[in-house]
Design an enzyme around this catalytic site. Structure first.
Site, PDB file in Angstrom:
ATOM      1  N   CYS A 113       0.836  -1.188   0.000  1.00  0.00           N
ATOM      2  CA  CYS A 113       0.000   0.000   0.000  1.00  0.00           C
ATOM      3  C   CYS A 113       0.876   1.245   0.000  1.00  0.00           C
ATOM      4  CB  CYS A 113      -0.965   0.077   1.178  1.00  0.00           C
ATOM      5  SG  CYS A 113      -2.110  -1.286   1.259  1.00  0.00           S
ATOM      6  N   GLU A 129      17.568 -17.501  -8.325  1.00  0.00           N
ATOM      7  CA  GLU A 129      17.149 -16.134  -8.649  1.00  0.00           C
ATOM      8  C   GLU A 129      16.589 -16.059 -10.072  1.00  0.00           C
ATOM      9  OE1 GLU A 129      16.465 -13.601  -7.088  1.00  0.00           O
ATOM     10  OE2 GLU A 129      16.626 -11.919  -8.459  1.00  0.00           O
ATOM     11  N   LYS A 170      12.768 -14.814 -10.926  1.00  0.00           N
ATOM     12  CA  LYS A 170      12.457 -13.715 -11.856  1.00  0.00           C
ATOM     13  C   LYS A 170      11.431 -14.181 -12.889  1.00  0.00           C
ATOM     14  CE  LYS A 170      13.630 -10.837 -10.142  1.00  0.00           C
ATOM     15  NZ  LYS A 170      14.429 -10.725  -8.973  1.00  0.00           N
ATOM     16  N   HIS A 173      18.642 -36.641  -7.761  1.00  0.00           N
ATOM     17  CA  HIS A 173      17.975 -37.129  -6.548  1.00  0.00           C
ATOM     18  C   HIS A 173      16.466 -36.885  -6.614  1.00  0.00           C
ATOM     19  CE1 HIS A 173      21.802 -38.003  -4.702  1.00  0.00           C
ATOM     20  NE2 HIS A 173      22.226 -36.814  -5.114  1.00  0.00           N
ATOM     21  N   LYS A 193       5.896  -4.178  -4.034  1.00  0.00           N
ATOM     22  CA  LYS A 193       7.340  -4.027  -3.836  1.00  0.00           C
ATOM     23  C   LYS A 193       7.735  -4.161  -2.369  1.00  0.00           C
ATOM     24  CE  LYS A 193      11.425  -2.624  -5.531  1.00  0.00           C
ATOM     25  NZ  LYS A 193      12.036  -3.805  -6.141  1.00  0.00           N
TER      26      LYS A 193
HETATM   27  C1  F6R Z   1      11.760 -10.378  -6.104  1.00  0.00           C
HETATM   28  C2  F6R Z   1      11.703  -9.404  -5.036  1.00  0.00           C
HETATM   29  C3  F6R Z   1      11.369  -9.894  -3.676  1.00  0.00           C
HETATM   30  C4  F6R Z   1      12.163  -9.107  -2.615  1.00  0.00           C
HETATM   31  C5  F6R Z   1      11.717  -9.529  -1.208  1.00  0.00           C
HETATM   32  C6  F6R Z   1      12.514  -8.811  -0.134  1.00  0.00           C
HETATM   33  O1  F6R Z   1      12.122  -9.779  -7.306  1.00  0.00           O
HETATM   34  O2  F6R Z   1      11.878  -8.241  -5.246  1.00  0.00           O
HETATM   35  O3  F6R Z   1      11.571 -11.253  -3.543  1.00  0.00           O
HETATM   36  O4  F6R Z   1      13.522  -9.362  -2.788  1.00  0.00           O
HETATM   37  O5  F6R Z   1      10.363  -9.233  -1.047  1.00  0.00           O
HETATM   38  O6  F6R Z   1      12.379  -7.440  -0.241  1.00  0.00           O
HETATM   39  P1  F6R Z   1      13.319  -6.442   0.530  1.00  0.00           P
HETATM   40  O7  F6R Z   1      14.704  -6.588  -0.022  1.00  0.00           O
HETATM   41  O8  F6R Z   1      12.753  -5.092   0.251  1.00  0.00           O
HETATM   42  O9  F6R Z   1      13.268  -6.830   1.970  1.00  0.00           O
END
Ligand code: F6R
Length: 616
Positions: free
Chosen positions: A2, A485, A489, A508, A611
């Site tokens: 939010c 990773e 992605k 395995h 984010k």
């Molecule tokens: C994936 C991504 C998330 C963050 C995770 C931790 O691309 O961005 O997996 O890495 O939510 O976020 P922070 O680093 O902000 O604690």
């Protein structure tokens, strides 16, 4: 999760608030809404879906002029993402509007109490109860919204940032925070409140970090911060080191493409000013003294998602360079397993956003057990750095795309700096060895640049595999977290099944997944020094190929040993094994980004994500 914006000043509040929401939309995009004070009444507009939907509504049903307003972009927790549950929520008498980030854990009890008092609740949200509680409290405190907010906050449990306006106090915006982020922007004759500084950076770079359990009352001329008990609170002011252009797309189609391209500069900025004249590390910001650093006998890295993968890579370097045992743990699991912690344990919390609730709670748990906590962060102004014993900023600049790219690379570099600093202070490495590794690190921005120059074929590959049902990623040693990773992605951007495995684990179990034409991306380490892991992974590529899968091999320039077994090869510049993740990750980011674009997905704002994950 939010995004929250508040404005009071001389400008049209709606313009400032909507612009702020645009910059905060990465935090959630289930719905958006605004409220302004006009004359002696409040007006709100809100709409499910992205901010664009709200803007259409504002076009057909405009708001009157106003210089006081609030806005919200939602990542749904309580209640479906529809128009009714969108914020702001307004008190029954239409006087007070509230926006909220977080979860009010005792909302069911408060809701029942309000219902028993005859209040009609119209949404399924936890937020709405706050609007009604403020309306009930206000007459008891002489209509003082800030005091009503303090009193109401004392009754709330959980994590929350709240911002409210009151039609009877037209030049006032009141905010409150516990655990969720809220920053004040100090302007001239105007003031701002937001979940992060990007919302107001176009107007001011002067910011105030709000502490835990504080209430702030903003008028155009004043900023008054108190505790929930009404005591004056100490404030911590800071100047934002980047400007509005850093939070723009700068000619790229998406923020993600821009942020991928920024990686050479971001890595250079993580190193900048940290290598002294003699080529050794000087981490002036490290608030832990040499004696404390020498006492450490265990390191535990806690993080989530991509940051966790950065931690997994760091483990290899930390143990290799410092000989201190290192564990890496998902922050969401950490405190529930009763970890063994003491004063000699250094807990490294990695978080780009510094808001991740899982990481914050894990690090608080570690501090309660007496451990020292070092935070590796990108964003200024929130709880994780403030509650840590030491902080190392990555200086990656704002990361707007929801999928993390430059934050990841810079987190790896920052962790490496911590490892080398420990090795330097504790004497695990000779000075010349440290100098040599730092030189390797300093070469990386240029190599990442070279890598970026050669990713066009990766884009073509992504387009070629756009209809694949699944993609597997395998790697060994630091190539294993790179594989994880790469898979993450692809999942988050292309919404497809993707999994990363340690290449040695394939036989395995996961080898059963292999079938004709399945793309398998293999991260191959440097062949130099007759590396055993290199030999082993070449065998793994053959095992994969023998079962009909299609091999996409990421290998160093000049490594011809993989050529006979690779259906496609992506070359990375030569570099030492521990540095390779900084290169090998880049084509995987590009692959996922291009695949998502080819599928027509929103690369910057993938579905269901936000984010900043400010709830557990
Ligand atoms: C994936 C991504 C998330 C963050 C995770 C931790 O691309 O961005 O997996 O890495 O939510 O976020 P922070 O680093 O902000 O604690």
């Amino acid at each position: 999760m939010c995004g929250i914006v508040g404005y009071v000043g001389e400008k049209q509040a709606l313009t400032v608030v909507v612009e702020g929401l645009r910059r905060l939309e990465y935090r959630g995009y289930d719905s958006a809404g605004v409220a302004v004070v006009c004359g002696d009444r409040l007006e709100t507009r809100k709409k499910a879906g992205k901010l664009a939907n709200l803007e259409v509504l504002l076009g057909s049903d405009p708001l009157p002029a106003s210089t006081t307003g609030i806005g919200h972009t939602r990542w749904a927790t309580h209640g479906a993402p529809n128009d009714v549950n969108a914020h702001p929520h307004v008190s029954e008498d239409g006087r007070i509007a509230v926006i909220h980030n977080g979860i009010i854990e005792n909302f069911a009890e408060l809701r029942a109490e309000l219902a028993a008092d005859g209040v009609l609740l119209t949404s399924e949200t936890d937020t709405e109860v706050v609007a009604h509680l403020l309306a009930a409290q206000s007459p008891l405190v002489g209509g003082d919204l800030a005091e009503a907010m303090r009193q109401v906050c004392r009754r709330l449990e959980g994590a929350f940032t709240l911002v409210a306006i009151d039609s009877e106090q037209p030049n006032l915006v009141v905010g409150a925070r516990r655990n969720s982020p809220l920053v004040v922007g100090r302007g001239e004759g105007e003031n701002f409140l937001a979940s992060d500084v990007s919302a107001f950076i176009a107007y001011t770079r002067e910011a105030i970090e709000l502490g835990q359990d504080q209430v702030v009352a903003l008028t155009p001329e004043s900023i008054v911060v108190t505790t929930f008990d009404g005591e004056p609170a100490e404030i911590s002011e800071f100047t934002v080191t980047w400007d509005a252009s850093a939070a723009e797309k700068g000619g790229y189609d998406t923020f993600m493409l821009k942020e991928i391209a920024e990686q050479p500069r971001a890595v250079a900025d993580t190193l900048r000013g940290r290598i002294g004249r003699e080529g050794l590390l000087q981490l002036d910001e490290m608030r832990l003294g040499d004696v404390e650093l020498r006492e450490i006998d265990k390191i535990i890295i806690i993080a989530c998602g991509t940051a966790y993968h950065a931690g997994l890579i760091a483990k290899y370097a930390i143990e290799h360079w410092t000989r201190i045992p290192c564990e890496v743990e998902l922050a969401s699991e950490f405190r529930y397993r009763d970890p063994i912690l003491d004063r000699q344990t250094l807990v490294v919390a990695i978080s780009q956003s510094v808001e991740t609730m899982d990481t914050l709670m894990a690090m608080r748990h570690a501090r309660e057990q007496g451990s020292r906590v070092l935070a590796i962060c990108n964003t200024q102004g929130s709880t994780i750095p403030r509650e840590s014993d030491a902080v190392l900023y990555t200086h990656a600049g704002p990361e707007v795309a929801v999928a993390s790219t430059k934050a990841f690379l810079t987190q790896v570099v920052a962790c490496y700096l911590v490892a080398l600093y420990l090795a330097q202070v504790r004497g695990n490495k000779f000075g010349d060895e440290i100098v040599a590794i730092l030189r390797q690190l300093s070469d990386m921005p240029q190599k990442i640049d070279l890598m970026l120059d050669t990713v066009e074929p990766v884009r073509e590959l992504a387009r070629a595999f756009v209809h694949a049902r699944s993609v597997l990623f395998i790697g060994r040693h630091v190539g294993y977290p790179v594989a994880l990773e790469g898979a993450l992605k692809l999942k988050e951007l292309a919404y497809m099944h993707a999994e990363g495995f340690a290449a040695g684990e394939l036989k395995h179990g996961p080898i059963a997944l292999l079938e004709e034409g399945l793309p398998v991306i293999v991260v191959v380490p440097s062949p130099r020094g007759r590396s055993v892991i290199h030999e082993k992974i070449v065998s793994n590529i053959q095992e994969v190929r023998a079962r009909g899968a299609l091999t996409i091999v990421i290998a160093e320039e000049g490594d011809e040993s993989v050529t006979p077994y690779a259906d496609h090869i992506i070359r990375v510049p030569e570099c030492p094994t521990l540095m390779q993740p900084l290169l090998a990750t880049v084509p995987l980011q590009v692959f996922a980004c291009e695949m998502a674009t080819a599928k027509g997905h929103d690369v910057d704002q993938p579905r269901n994500l936000a984010k900043s994950v400010t709830v557990e």
